[in-house]
Write a protein that holds these residues in place. Structure first.
Motif, short mmCIF file in Angstrom:
data_model
loop_
_atom_site.label_atom_id
_atom_site.label_comp_id
_atom_site.label_asym_id
_atom_site.label_seq_id
_atom_site.Cartn_x
_atom_site.Cartn_y
_atom_site.Cartn_z
N ILE A 187 -35.58 13.55 6.15
CA ILE A 187 -35.92 12.33 5.40
C ILE A 187 -34.84 11.28 5.64
O ILE A 187 -35.12 10.11 5.87
CB ILE A 187 -36.07 12.64 3.89
N TYR A 188 -33.59 11.73 5.62
CA TYR A 188 -32.46 10.82 5.86
C TYR A 188 -32.54 10.23 7.27
O TYR A 188 -32.41 9.01 7.45
CB TYR A 188 -31.15 11.58 5.67
N ASP A 189 -32.79 11.09 8.27
CA ASP A 189 -32.88 10.60 9.66
C ASP A 189 -34.00 9.57 9.80
O ASP A 189 -33.88 8.61 10.54
CB ASP A 189 -33.15 11.77 10.62
N ARG A 190 -35.06 9.78 9.07
CA ARG A 190 -36.23 8.92 9.20
C ARG A 190 -36.03 7.56 8.53
O ARG A 190 -36.46 6.55 9.04
CB ARG A 190 -37.43 9.65 8.57
N TYR A 191 -35.37 7.56 7.37
CA TYR A 191 -35.34 6.32 6.58
C TYR A 191 -33.96 5.72 6.32
O TYR A 191 -33.88 4.67 5.68
CB TYR A 191 -36.04 6.56 5.24
N SER A 192 -32.90 6.37 6.80
CA SER A 192 -31.58 5.83 6.45
C SER A 192 -31.33 4.43 7.03
O SER A 192 -30.68 3.60 6.39
CB SER A 192 -30.48 6.79 6.88
N LEU A 193 -31.84 4.15 8.24
CA LEU A 193 -31.55 2.85 8.86
C LEU A 193 -32.16 1.67 8.08
O LEU A 193 -31.42 0.73 7.74
CB LEU A 193 -31.96 2.83 10.33
N PRO A 194 -33.48 1.70 7.78
CA PRO A 194 -34.01 0.57 6.99
C PRO A 194 -33.34 0.43 5.62
O PRO A 194 -33.09 -0.68 5.16
CB PRO A 194 -35.50 0.85 6.84
N VAL A 195 -33.01 1.58 5.01
CA VAL A 195 -32.34 1.53 3.71
C VAL A 195 -30.94 0.93 3.87
O VAL A 195 -30.51 0.08 3.09
CB VAL A 195 -32.27 2.94 3.04
N TYR A 196 -30.25 1.35 4.95
CA TYR A 196 -28.90 0.83 5.20
C TYR A 196 -28.93 -0.67 5.46
O TYR A 196 -28.09 -1.41 4.96
CB TYR A 196 -28.28 1.57 6.39
N ARG A 197 -29.90 -1.12 6.27
CA ARG A 197 -30.01 -2.56 6.57
C ARG A 197 -30.17 -3.36 5.29
O ARG A 197 -29.52 -4.39 5.09
CB ARG A 197 -31.22 -2.81 7.47
N TYR A 198 -31.04 -2.87 4.45
CA TYR A 198 -31.29 -3.55 3.17
C TYR A 198 -30.01 -3.59 2.33
O TYR A 198 -29.62 -4.64 1.81
CB TYR A 198 -32.42 -2.81 2.45
N LEU A 199 -29.33 -2.43 2.27
CA LEU A 199 -28.12 -2.33 1.45
C LEU A 199 -26.97 -3.17 1.99
O LEU A 199 -26.22 -3.77 1.23
CB LEU A 199 -27.68 -0.87 1.33
N SER A 200 -26.85 -3.21 3.32
CA SER A 200 -25.72 -3.95 3.91
C SER A 200 -25.81 -5.44 3.58
O SER A 200 -24.79 -6.10 3.47
CB SER A 200 -25.65 -3.73 5.42
N ALA A 222 -21.87 -0.60 1.94
CA ALA A 222 -23.23 -0.12 2.23
C ALA A 222 -23.30 1.38 2.52
O ALA A 222 -24.20 2.07 2.05
CB ALA A 222 -23.83 -0.91 3.37
N GLU A 223 -22.30 1.89 3.28
CA GLU A 223 -22.34 3.32 3.64
C GLU A 223 -22.24 4.19 2.38
O GLU A 223 -22.95 5.18 2.23
CB GLU A 223 -21.17 3.66 4.56
N ASP A 224 -21.32 3.77 1.51
CA ASP A 224 -21.11 4.51 0.28
C ASP A 224 -22.36 4.48 -0.61
O ASP A 224 -22.77 5.50 -1.17
CB ASP A 224 -19.92 3.87 -0.45
N VAL A 225 -22.95 3.30 -0.70
CA VAL A 225 -24.15 3.15 -1.53
C VAL A 225 -25.33 3.90 -0.91
O VAL A 225 -26.15 4.48 -1.62
CB VAL A 225 -24.51 1.65 -1.73
N LEU A 226 -25.36 3.93 0.43
CA LEU A 226 -26.43 4.68 1.12
C LEU A 226 -26.35 6.15 0.75
O LEU A 226 -27.36 6.78 0.40
CB LEU A 226 -26.27 4.50 2.64
N GLN A 227 -25.14 6.69 0.82
CA GLN A 227 -24.95 8.10 0.48
C GLN A 227 -25.36 8.37 -0.97
O GLN A 227 -26.09 9.31 -1.27
CB GLN A 227 -23.49 8.48 0.68
N GLU A 228 -24.92 7.48 -1.85
CA GLU A 228 -25.23 7.64 -3.28
C GLU A 228 -26.75 7.56 -3.51
O GLU A 228 -27.30 8.29 -4.32
CB GLU A 228 -24.51 6.56 -4.08
#
Lengths: 180, 184
Positions: A21-34, A42-48
């Motif tokens: 699930i992480y591999d599939r969706y981490s990039l769009p979520v990271y882009r949004y968060l950054s 962003a990295e920290d919030v992504l993990q959380e």
């Protein structure tokens, strides 16, 4: 494998399903968060976000798109972080200035230009009202459909479109005159 | 052409359909109306160009990868596997500390409350008026609140930005916290 199957496997104790699930969706979520909290956090919030999501996956409904659900979690985590950051910025003003300067000085020259452009855009984004910014980022960074954006924001589709129009127009005005 | 009354759809509708077309949500009928509208409305053609320029600039600065993607993945999976990592232990310790302070403050509040009630019938040696006693109570709660916030900040900074350059500021906060402890 379908998202709902991955969720079922994770709930049955398969941790690798969460990794998929992480591999599939981490990039769009990271882009949004950054864009929302800045690249430093962003990295920290992504993990959380993924940890919080994992703890709440039981509440995920199959009818909903998993990315949309993850972005709802991400938005809540990011807003919590922004509130905390606002407090810390006030409390440790001196340190914050030092840290920003330190971060800029370590970037290579080519990256500094891109970074400057990004900062101008991020600055323009930060001046938007939260609703306009969220609609814009959910659409442009997370690439959600407007129908999905409206569901996350709990607003009618017409309102989401209206926020997007206003956000784009406000960004254009802000960026006008800046050499990008 | 008038800004608001193009043939079949208004300019506002056209601009909504423009957005829906970009996201792939516009129906064929809507797309056809938009094309017709754009042929006839210069204002919307300009708006379309301007919107595309903004979005293009935005796309240029989009992140294409996550700097420490694999490490984050590993940390995430580990955190889920072990439900009580260091971060949670620290949080528990802070919560336990806050609970202790709250319990310690309760008798003081009770004492102030009692004295507050006594104000109506002034006892000998009581120098506080009713307003002053209320202010004291409010101050006490402010102190406890600040104490908890500083502890949380310490936890946050140590975890996220814990390196040498922050030590000076941490020293200041620790000193603040000590003073507050002394006051409480």
């Amino acid at each position: 494998m379908h998202d709902s199957q991955l969720v079922s496997r994770f709930l049955a104790g398969d941790l690798e399903a969460l990794g998929v699930i992480y591999d599939r969706y981490s990039l769009p979520v990271y882009r949004y968060l950054s864009r929302l909290v800045g690249t430093t956090d962003a990295e920290d919030v992504l993990q959380e976000t993924f940890i919080r999501a994992a703890n709440r996956l039981k509440a995920y409904r199959e009818q909903e798109r998993l990315l949309q659900w993850l972005l709802t979690v991400a938005r809540n985590v990011a807003l919590d972080r922004l509130r905390k950051k606002t407090y810390l910025r006030k409390r440790f003003r001196k340190y914050w200035r030092h840290r920003e300067a330190e971060r800029k000085s370590v970037l290579p020259e080519a990256q500094q230009h891109t970074q400057e452009t990004k900062e101008k855009i991020d600055q323009a984004l930060s001046k938007l009202p939260e609703t306009q910014r969220s609609v814009f980022l959910l659409r442009e960074e997370a690439q959600l459909k407007f129908r999905e954006v409206a569901e996350i924001m709990d607003i009618p589709l017409g309102t989401a479109l209206s926020y997007m129009r206003r956000a784009t127009e406000n960004l254009r005005k802000e960026l006008k005159g800046q050499q990008l | 052409m008038n800004e608001h009354t193009c043939r079949e759809i208004t300019c506002e509708q056209a601009r909504d359909i423009l957005l829906l077309t970009r996201s792939g949500e516009a129906s064929q009928e809507q797309a056809a109306s938009l094309q017709k509208h754009l042929q006839e409305c210069e204002s919307c053609r300009t708006a379309k160009i301007q919107m595309e320029a903004v979005l293009h600039t935005f796309e240029q600065t989009r992140e294409h990868n996550i700097p420490r993607r694999t490490q984050i993945r590993q940390r995430m999976v580990n955190s889920v596997r072990r439900p009580a990592p260091r971060r949670q232990l620290i949080r528990r310790a802070v919560l336990a500390g806050a609970a202790c302070i709250f319990l310690a403050v309760l008798p003081v509040c009770y004492f102030l409350h009692q004295r507050d009630s006594d104000v109506a019938v002034p006892a000998s040696g009581n120098n506080y008026t009713e307003t002053e006693a209320g202010t004291l109570k409010a101050d006490l709660f402010d102190i406890v609140d600040a104490f908890c916030q500083d502890l949380q900040s310490l936890e946050y900074i140590e975890e996220v930005y814990g390196h040498e350059s922050v030590s000076e500021d941490l020293g200041e906060v620790r000193s603040d916290v000590s003073s507050i402890r002394f006051l409480v």
